[in-house]
Design a protein around this motif. Structure first.
Motif, short mmCIF file in Angstrom:
data_model
loop_
_atom_site.label_atom_id
_atom_site.label_comp_id
_atom_site.label_asym_id
_atom_site.label_seq_id
_atom_site.Cartn_x
_atom_site.Cartn_y
_atom_site.Cartn_z
N LEU A 249 45.09 63.71 25.84
CA LEU A 249 46.42 63.43 26.36
C LEU A 249 46.58 61.95 26.66
N THR B 171 49.35 59.60 24.83
CA THR B 171 50.35 58.95 25.68
C THR B 171 50.24 57.44 25.62
N THR C 1 54.36 62.69 24.22
CA THR C 1 54.12 63.35 25.50
C THR C 1 55.43 63.64 26.20
N CYS D 290 51.49 61.15 31.86
CA CYS D 290 50.24 61.93 31.88
C CYS D 290 50.19 62.82 33.12
N TYR E 157 52.60 65.77 32.67
CA TYR E 157 52.14 66.76 31.71
C TYR E 157 50.96 67.56 32.27
N SER F 160 46.42 70.52 25.94
CA SER F 160 46.54 69.07 25.90
C SER F 160 47.08 68.56 24.56
#
Length: 165
Positions: free
Chosen positions: A50, A54, A61, A130, A133, A145
């Motif tokens: 992730l 990102t 994302t 991040c 998410y 992820s």
């Protein structure tokens, strides 16, 4: 004299509430306080895939976040595309993603202030994305992820009172 102190301690101990809500009320804290984010703003590297996605392409994302928050009513590709255009043409994509942070905060009753949210997205949008998410992953166990839904997993929302602080 010691018996007098002992009896006063026994009286105090007898009045101490045994449940968590009673203890919070006794110290003057609100029992309906909002929950905290499950991870910090700077815990980006706790999920390496992730973090990499990102870092290099935050619009992916963000598209996943928008699709998850809007329960699939908003397309990941459309939201990510709008974010990319706003970010790379005007530098104001953070404003668009900030609106979704507000939605996440309201949806899960997360503690924060609008000023902190704005500052997080303006100064370090990738870290904020991040964090958002990861929060959605925690609360919706079907998100992975890589952005794909995990098959055969039932969605059970986590009430904010069961979150660790």
């Amino acid at each position: 004299m010691s018996s007098m102190n002992q009896s006063s301690y026994q009286k105090i101990l007898a009045t101490v509430p045994s449940n968590e809500e009673g203890l919070l009320a006794a110290v003057g804290q609100d029992t309906d306080a909002s929950a905290q984010w499950s991870s910090g703003l700077c815990n980006c590297c706790s999920d390496a895939p992730l973090c990499c996605i990102t870092c290099w392409c935050p619009c992916i994302t963000f598209g996943r976040i928008a699709e998850a928050v809007d329960d699939g009513k908003t397309s990941c590709i459309a939201s990510g595309g709008i974010h990319a255009l706003l970010t790379y043409m005007t530098g104001c994509g953070w404003i668009y993603s900030l609106a979704y942070r507000y939605k996440i905060r309201e949806q899960y009753m997360l503690g924060s202030s609008p000023f902190q949210d704005c500052l997080a997205h303006f100064c370090c949008e990738r870290c904020a994305l991040c964090q958002e998410y990861r929060e959605l992953q925690l609360r919706d166990s079907t998100l992975s992820s890589t952005g794909e839904k995990k098959p055969g997993v039932e969605v059970v929302p986590v009430p904010p009172t069961q979150m660790t602080r």
